[in-house]
Design a protein around this motif. Structure first.
Motif, short mmCIF file in Angstrom:
data_model
loop_
_atom_site.label_atom_id
_atom_site.label_comp_id
_atom_site.label_asym_id
_atom_site.label_seq_id
_atom_site.Cartn_x
_atom_site.Cartn_y
_atom_site.Cartn_z
N ALA A 315 0.83 -1.20 0.00
CA ALA A 315 0.00 0.00 0.00
C ALA A 315 0.87 1.25 0.00
CB ALA A 315 -0.93 0.00 1.21
N TYR A 316 1.91 1.28 0.83
CA TYR A 316 2.84 2.40 0.84
C TYR A 316 3.46 2.60 -0.53
CZ TYR A 316 3.26 3.58 5.86
OH TYR A 316 3.04 4.05 7.14
N GLU A 317 3.94 1.51 -1.13
CA GLU A 317 4.62 1.58 -2.42
C GLU A 317 3.73 2.18 -3.50
OE1 GLU A 317 5.69 -2.44 -3.08
OE2 GLU A 317 7.39 -2.43 -1.67
N LEU A 318 2.43 1.96 -3.40
CA LEU A 318 1.50 2.43 -4.42
C LEU A 318 0.86 3.77 -4.06
CD1 LEU A 318 -0.19 -0.94 -5.44
CD2 LEU A 318 1.57 0.35 -6.68
N GLY A 319 1.38 4.42 -3.03
CA GLY A 319 0.97 5.80 -2.76
C GLY A 319 -0.15 5.98 -1.77
N PHE A 320 -0.58 4.92 -1.10
CA PHE A 320 -1.65 5.05 -0.12
C PHE A 320 -1.08 5.42 1.25
CE2 PHE A 320 -3.41 2.24 -3.37
CZ PHE A 320 -4.64 2.83 -3.58
N SER A 321 -1.93 5.99 2.08
CA SER A 321 -1.54 6.39 3.44
C SER A 321 -2.21 5.47 4.45
CB SER A 321 -1.96 7.84 3.71
OG SER A 321 -1.30 8.72 2.83
N PRO A 322 -1.47 4.51 4.99
CA PRO A 322 -2.05 3.65 6.04
C PRO A 322 -2.18 4.39 7.35
CG PRO A 322 -0.30 2.51 4.82
CD PRO A 322 -0.23 3.97 4.47
N ALA A 323 -2.88 3.76 8.30
CA ALA A 323 -3.12 4.37 9.60
C ALA A 323 -1.81 4.49 10.38
CB ALA A 323 -4.13 3.54 10.39
N ASP A 324 -1.72 5.51 11.21
CA ASP A 324 -0.56 5.76 12.06
C ASP A 324 -0.73 4.99 13.37
OD1 ASP A 324 1.44 6.75 13.67
OD2 ASP A 324 0.96 8.87 13.36
N PHE A 325 0.11 3.98 13.59
CA PHE A 325 -0.06 3.17 14.79
C PHE A 325 0.23 3.95 16.06
CE2 PHE A 325 4.44 2.63 13.93
CZ PHE A 325 5.02 2.58 15.20
N LEU A 326 0.94 5.08 15.95
CA LEU A 326 1.19 5.92 17.12
C LEU A 326 0.00 6.79 17.48
CD1 LEU A 326 4.90 7.07 16.69
CD2 LEU A 326 3.98 5.36 18.23
N GLY A 327 -1.06 6.71 16.69
CA GLY A 327 -2.26 7.47 17.00
C GLY A 327 -3.18 6.77 17.98
N ALA A 328 -2.75 5.65 18.54
CA ALA A 328 -3.59 4.89 19.48
C ALA A 328 -3.99 5.75 20.67
CB ALA A 328 -2.85 3.64 19.95
N SER A 329 -5.26 5.68 21.04
CA SER A 329 -5.79 6.49 22.13
C SER A 329 -5.54 5.82 23.48
CB SER A 329 -7.29 6.71 21.94
OG SER A 329 -7.88 7.23 23.11
N TYR A 330 -5.19 6.62 24.47
CA TYR A 330 -5.11 6.11 25.84
C TYR A 330 -6.50 5.77 26.39
CZ TYR A 330 -0.18 6.50 27.18
OH TYR A 330 1.16 6.28 27.32
N GLY A 331 -7.54 6.24 25.72
CA GLY A 331 -8.90 5.96 26.19
C GLY A 331 -9.41 4.59 25.81
N ILE A 332 -8.64 3.83 25.06
CA ILE A 332 -8.95 2.48 24.58
C ILE A 332 -10.06 2.52 23.54
CG2 ILE A 332 -9.40 0.07 25.15
CD1 ILE A 332 -8.57 0.60 27.99
N CYS A 333 -11.34 2.68 23.95
CA CYS A 333 -12.46 2.67 23.00
C CYS A 333 -13.66 3.35 23.62
CB CYS A 333 -12.80 1.23 22.59
SG CYS A 333 -13.59 0.28 23.89
#
Length: 459
Positions: A315-333
């Motif tokens: 996905a990266y190679e073809l120009g897509f932007s995957p989710a940022d794993f560092l964006g995980a919330s401390y609030g869980i869900c």
């Protein structure tokens, strides 16, 4: 001074990639800068008069790479989670206007009914918001289903009530929507934009051939091409995230899907492309264990983690932007946040979106109000860490023990554990090598590292 146990270092081609999961901070270090870090962590350099060295040390301390000897990291995790779960700044709603759906996916956990949230229930919900928004900074709404666009009139009517209520209270308003995308025509996208829906999440189940055999209006009438055209028509008005379901039976189809999306020019229309494993949600069936894996339709977390790396790289190679794993919330869900409620079409109030339509899991109703019975309290008492395995896990700050619903229903840790437990090093390498990061200069100066939070803000 000590090193954080949640520092992760990965050797790059010309630098060392460093991530601290407590602060969600990433550093791209030259080898000299990394050696400086090691010296600061393991030698007594407190009396150094080198101002640049002291500034570098402060950067590391601010980002929690270096800690005071008595710093309680588990206590910090619990504190940050408590802050987000019990904050009084925001009010969140997950609203299910209908459980009706135009698809019939084999993995769906919902019992589909065409009951819509009626006008009386809508008015009661608006009153609940008016009472509880006072003194808060924002109101966030997520439209969920079924297929929520089958009840577009409910979305429109409630939005036209909730937006002025938030405005009158001086609170911001933002909405998102989860949809299969088939009904999201250009006219619908224009209306959603007017109703302040900022983001739509759409799910695909693989490339055209397989998707159309899973998500169809009727046998022989697939949905793939319609959904792609709707995404193109909507992307100038809405941020479109695409979630791709991954299972043992469709992995080749998902690989083909990435190529098809690229060939269709979808990288410019999709804000974020991410991959998620299918779960066996039908835990209420007596012939099935909750969240069981079977090697054909549902896989465990470790197996998915290997597939995920392959898919993300392409996905990266073809120009897509995957989710940022560092964006995980401390609030869980949403389920464990005190300030978030889930509303189903019958006017029941729940905590977890997986419980919509299950009256026995309600924590109250729009008509009668909420009750602090066991259905509510079981979501509020979430221990961190969950057990000794969690206590020792290096990705605890971004996992926080995983899905509370899965824990309650006795799911195996092979499903509960995050894929990051198994592929964090590879995810970090991709995070740096595909995001245009620059290698830091090879000298001991504050510029010897570039520091970012998960929002790419410089320190």
């Amino acid at each position: 001074m000590k090193e954080s146990r949640y520092n992760i270092f990965v050797e790059g081609d010309d630098s060392v990639y460093a991530v601290n999961l407590l602060s969600r901070t990433a550093l791209n270090l030259s080898h000299d800068a990394y050696q400086t870090y090691l010296d600061l962590a393991r030698l007594d350099l407190d009396d150094s008069t080198d101002l640049e060295l002291q500034r570098f040390k402060k950067t590391l301390q601010d980002a929690l790479f270096l800690l005071e000897d008595d710093f309680d990291e588990l206590g910090y995790i619990r504190y940050r989670s408590h802050q987000e779960r019990f904050n009084t700044r925001d009010l969140g709603l997950v609203i299910t206007p209908t459980l009706g759906c135009n698809f019939d996916c084999h993995y769906c956990f919902e019992d589909k009914t065409d009951t819509d949230l009626n006008r009386n229930a809508q008015n009661r919900l608006a009153q609940l918001v008016a009472t509880n928004i006072v003194g808060r900074e924002s109101l966030s709404v997520q439209w969920f289903g079924g297929e929520p666009l089958k009840a577009l009139d409910v979305i429109e009517n409630l939005s036209r009530q909730l937006i002025p209520i938030a405005s009158a209270a001086g609170a911001g308003y933002a909405a998102t929507l989860i949809s299969n995308g088939y009904l999201m025509t250009r006219d619908v996208s224009v209306l959603l934009n007017e109703l302040q829906v900022k983001e739509v999440q759409i799910t695909l189940d693989g490339d055209r051939y397989l998707h159309d055999r899973t998500r169809y209006i009727r046998p022989g009438k697939g949905s793939f091409d319609v959904i792609l055209e709707n995404i193109k028509d909507a992307s100038d008005l809405l941020s479109v995230k695409v979630r791709v379901h991954v299972a043992p039976y469709n992995i080749e189809s998902v690989r083909a899907l990435i190529e098809t999306l690229a060939n269709e020019g979808m990288a410019e229309h999709i804000t974020e492309l991410y991959f998620a494993p299918l779960f066996n949600y039908r835990a209420n069936r007596p012939d099935q264990q909750a969240y069981a894996v079977d090697g054909k339709r549902f896989m465990d977390s470790e197996s998915f983690s290997r597939m995920q790396i392959d898919l993300l790289n392409r996905a990266y190679e073809l120009g897509f932007s995957p989710a940022d794993f560092l964006g995980a919330s401390y609030g869980i869900c949403t389920a464990v946040r005190e300030n978030t409620l889930v509303i189903d079409p019958h006017g029941n109030v729940m905590k977890c979106y997986k419980d919509v339509g299950v009256g026995s899991e309600a924590i109250g109703t729009l008509k009668d109000g909420l009750t602090p019975a066991k259905n509510l309290l079981k979501w509020m008492d979430v221990p961190i860490p969950r057990d000794d395995e969690c206590r020792e896990c290096r990705v605890l700050p971004v996992c926080l023990g995983g899905c509370s619903k899965q824990w309650q229903e006795g799911a195996s840790k092979s499903v509960i554990c995050t894929p990051l437990k198994f592929n964090i090093d590879e995810r970090i390498r991709m995070y740096f090598e595909h995001e245009g990061w620059e290698t830091a200069p090879r000298k001991r100066t504050p510029e010897a590292c570039k520091t970012y939070s998960n929002r790419k803000q410089s320190f």
